[in-house]
Scaffold this motif. Structure first.
Motif, PDB file in Angstrom:
ATOM      1  N   TYR A  63       0.828  -1.206   0.000  1.00 55.77           N
ATOM      2  CA  TYR A  63       0.000   0.000   0.000  1.00 55.77           C
ATOM      3  C   TYR A  63       0.861   1.255   0.000  1.00 55.77           C
ATOM      4  CZ  TYR A  63      -3.865  -3.056   1.490  1.00 55.77           C
ATOM      5  OH  TYR A  63      -4.813  -4.045   1.586  1.00 55.77           O
ATOM      6  N   PHE A  64       0.552   2.171  -0.886  1.00 53.15           N
ATOM      7  CA  PHE A  64       1.266   3.440  -0.982  1.00 53.15           C
ATOM      8  C   PHE A  64       1.146   4.221   0.328  1.00 53.15           C
ATOM      9  CE2 PHE A  64       2.323   7.642  -2.508  1.00 53.15           C
ATOM     10  CZ  PHE A  64       3.254   7.413  -3.515  1.00 53.15           C
ATOM     11  N   ALA A  65      -0.049   4.269   0.901  1.00 49.17           N
ATOM     12  CA  ALA A  65      -0.262   4.998   2.159  1.00 49.17           C
ATOM     13  C   ALA A  65       0.580   4.415   3.287  1.00 49.17           C
ATOM     14  CB  ALA A  65      -1.742   5.000   2.545  1.00 49.17           C
ATOM     15  N   SER A  66       0.729   3.102   3.306  1.00 54.14           N
ATOM     16  CA  SER A  66       1.567   2.471   4.326  1.00 54.14           C
ATOM     17  C   SER A  66       3.018   2.890   4.147  1.00 54.14           C
ATOM     18  CB  SER A  66       1.444   0.944   4.258  1.00 54.14           C
ATOM     19  OG  SER A  66       2.272   0.323   5.233  1.00 54.14           O
ATOM     20  N   ALA A  67       3.477   2.966   2.899  1.00 57.23           N
ATOM     21  CA  ALA A  67       4.848   3.423   2.641  1.00 57.23           C
ATOM     22  C   ALA A  67       5.043   4.839   3.185  1.00 57.23           C
ATOM     23  CB  ALA A  67       5.157   3.370   1.144  1.00 57.23           C
ATOM     24  N   LEU A  68       4.123   5.741   2.864  1.00 54.84           N
ATOM     25  CA  LEU A  68       4.244   7.124   3.346  1.00 54.84           C
ATOM     26  C   LEU A  68       4.207   7.190   4.867  1.00 54.84           C
ATOM     27  CD1 LEU A  68       2.028   9.145   0.826  1.00 54.84           C
ATOM     28  CD2 LEU A  68       4.512   8.781   0.790  1.00 54.84           C
ATOM     29  N   HIS A  69       3.350   6.379   5.473  1.00 56.31           N
ATOM     30  CA  HIS A  69       3.222   6.400   6.935  1.00 56.31           C
ATOM     31  C   HIS A  69       4.501   5.910   7.608  1.00 56.31           C
ATOM     32  CE1 HIS A  69       1.143   6.499  10.764  1.00 56.31           C
ATOM     33  NE2 HIS A  69       1.690   5.326  11.031  1.00 56.31           N
ATOM     34  N   GLU A  70       5.036   4.807   7.140  1.00 53.17           N
ATOM     35  CA  GLU A  70       6.252   4.269   7.757  1.00 53.17           C
ATOM     36  C   GLU A  70       7.453   5.187   7.520  1.00 53.17           C
ATOM     37  OE1 GLU A  70       5.847   1.943   9.967  1.00 53.17           O
ATOM     38  OE2 GLU A  70       3.760   1.901   9.308  1.00 53.17           O
ATOM     39  N   ILE A  71       7.543   5.780   6.352  1.00 50.29           N
ATOM     40  CA  ILE A  71       8.595   6.770   6.088  1.00 50.29           C
ATOM     41  C   ILE A  71       8.469   7.934   7.064  1.00 50.29           C
ATOM     42  CG2 ILE A  71       9.405   8.520   4.451  1.00 50.29           C
ATOM     43  CD1 ILE A  71       8.610   6.530   2.184  1.00 50.29           C
ATOM     44  N   SER A  72       7.251   8.359   7.326  1.00 54.27           N
ATOM     45  CA  SER A  72       7.009   9.483   8.241  1.00 54.27           C
ATOM     46  C   SER A  72       7.525   9.174   9.642  1.00 54.27           C
ATOM     47  CB  SER A  72       5.515   9.819   8.279  1.00 54.27           C
ATOM     48  OG  SER A  72       5.067  10.211   7.003  1.00 54.27           O
ATOM     49  N   HIS A  73       7.292   7.957  10.111  1.00 53.83           N
ATOM     50  CA  HIS A  73       7.830   7.566  11.420  1.00 53.83           C
ATOM     51  C   HIS A  73       9.356   7.655  11.419  1.00 53.83           C
ATOM     52  CE1 HIS A  73       4.622   6.356  14.108  1.00 53.83           C
ATOM     53  NE2 HIS A  73       3.979   5.846  13.075  1.00 53.83           N
ATOM     54  N   TRP A  74       9.966   7.186  10.358  1.00 50.59           N
ATOM     55  CA  TRP A  74      11.426   7.231  10.241  1.00 50.59           C
ATOM     56  C   TRP A  74      11.928   8.674  10.265  1.00 50.59           C
ATOM     57  CZ3 TRP A  74      14.476   9.023   6.055  1.00 50.59           C
ATOM     58  CH2 TRP A  74      15.839   8.678   6.130  1.00 50.59           C
ATOM     59  N   CYS A  75      11.223   9.561   9.598  1.00 48.97           N
ATOM     60  CA  CYS A  75      11.645  10.964   9.525  1.00 48.97           C
ATOM     61  C   CYS A  75      11.654  11.652  10.891  1.00 48.97           C
ATOM     62  CB  CYS A  75      10.740  11.746   8.568  1.00 48.97           C
ATOM     63  SG  CYS A  75      11.017  11.388   6.819  1.00 48.97           S
ATOM     64  N   VAL A  76      10.765  11.264  11.779  1.00 42.55           N
ATOM     65  CA  VAL A  76      10.719  11.903  13.099  1.00 42.55           C
ATOM     66  C   VAL A  76      11.488  11.131  14.165  1.00 42.55           C
ATOM     67  CG1 VAL A  76       8.515  13.067  12.636  1.00 42.55           C
ATOM     68  CG2 VAL A  76       8.509  10.876  13.823  1.00 42.55           C
ATOM     69  N   ALA A  77      11.961   9.947  13.829  1.00 45.90           N
ATOM     70  CA  ALA A  77      12.586   9.081  14.842  1.00 45.90           C
ATOM     71  C   ALA A  77      13.894   9.620  15.398  1.00 45.90           C
ATOM     72  CB  ALA A  77      12.800   7.677  14.278  1.00 45.90           C
ATOM     73  N   GLY A  78      14.732  10.191  14.587  1.00 47.58           N
ATOM     74  CA  GLY A  78      16.034  10.651  15.056  1.00 47.58           C
ATOM     75  C   GLY A  78      17.060   9.530  15.078  1.00 47.58           C
ATOM     76  N   ALA A 163      12.764  14.609   6.017  1.00 45.91           N
ATOM     77  CA  ALA A 163      11.397  14.815   5.542  1.00 45.91           C
ATOM     78  C   ALA A 163      11.360  15.926   4.492  1.00 45.91           C
ATOM     79  CB  ALA A 163      10.471  15.152   6.707  1.00 45.91           C
ATOM     80  N   ARG A 164      12.101  16.988   4.723  1.00 47.78           N
ATOM     81  CA  ARG A 164      12.130  18.099   3.764  1.00 47.78           C
ATOM     82  C   ARG A 164      12.707  17.637   2.430  1.00 47.78           C
ATOM     83  NH1 ARG A 164      15.072  22.093   1.533  1.00 47.78           N
ATOM     84  NH2 ARG A 164      14.084  24.118   1.326  1.00 47.78           N
TER      85      ARG A 164
END
Length: 194
Positions: A63-78, A163-164
Motif C-alpha cells: 500500500y502506498f499509504a503504508s509506505a508514506l506512513h512508515e517513512i514518516s515515522h522514520w523521519c521523526v525518529a532521530g 522529511a524536507r
C-alpha cells in the motif's frame, strides 16, 4: 527485489532508496514484494543487524499509504531511535483502552502530519487514523485537530531534514502542490488562511 503485481510502490521505493541508501544506509521495503506473507506482511522498522547490513523501513501489503506512513515515522525518529527495532516504540494492536489510545495518539501526531504533507505532494488522499476500531469508544476529532495543527506548523516552520528532502523530491516527481489551506479538516473553520 522481485516486483509483485499488486504493489504500486516501485517508484517511491526507487525515489526513497536513491535519497537514503547511500547517505543514511536505509532502504524502503515492500513486505509483499519481499515475500513476507501473513503476519510478516506488516509494517516494521528493522535496524541494520548481523543478517542485514542496511536499515529497512518495511511497509505493509504494497500500500502506498503504508509506505508514506512508515517513512514518516522514520523521519521523526532521530538517530538514536533509528538504531532500535520499530524505533523503540511499543505498539498495542487495535483494541486499546482510553489510556493506551491517548499514548498511541501522542506518538502518531507528528508522523501523521508528515504523512499528510507527503500525501499532498504525491497527489494522494490522506486519512488520519486513530487506528482503534475495536477499542474504547472515542471521538478522533481532537487527534485529527492535533495532526492538522502539526502539519501547519511543519508547513510554516519547516520539516525535519530528511522529511524536507523527501517532500521536495515527492513534489517534483508526483506534481503535488501544497498550500496552507489544504491542511485543515472540513470541521475546522480557518480564518485568514493564505
Amino acid at each position: 527485489m522481485p516486483k509483485h503485481t499488486k504493489c504500486q510502490c516501485q517508484q517511491i521505493i526507487k525515489l526513497f532508496d536513491g535519497l537514503f541508501v547511500k547517505s543514511l544506509n536505509t532502504r524502503l521495503v515492500c513486505a509483499l514484494c519481499d515475500g513476507r506473507h501473513g503476519k510478516l506482511d506488516e509494517p516494521i522498522y528493522e535496524p541494520a543487524n548481523a543478517q542485514c547490513a542496511v536499515h529497512q523501513i518495511v511497509f505493509a501489503h504494497g500500500y502506498f499509504a503504508s509506505a508514506l506512513h512508515e517513512i514518516s515515522h522514520w523521519c521523526v525518529a532521530g538517530k538514536a531511535r533509528r538504531l532500535l527495532e520499530d524505533f523503540g516504540y511499543w505498539y498495542r494492536p487495535d483494541g486499546r483502552s482510553h489510556q493506551q489510545q491517548a499514548e498511541f495518539e501522542k506518538v502518531e501526531v507528528k508522523p501523521q502530519a508528515l504523512e499528510w504533507l507527503f500525501s499532498l505532494a504525491t497527489q494522494r488522499l490522506f486519512v488520519a487514523s486513530a487506528d482503534n476500531l475495536n477499542g474504547a469508544d472515542c471521538d478522533d476529532l481532537a487527534f485529527r485537530l492535533a495532526v492538522s495543527a502539526q502539519a501547519r506548523a511543519y508547513f510554516a516552520h519547516g520539516l525535519p531534514p530528511e522529511a524536507r528532502l523527501l517532500f521536495l523530491q515527492l513534489q517534483q516527481t508526483y506534481g503535488g502542490f501544497v498550500t496552507l489551506d489544504k491542511l485543515y479538516w472540513p470541521e475546522e473553520k480557518p480564518t485568514n488562511v493564505a
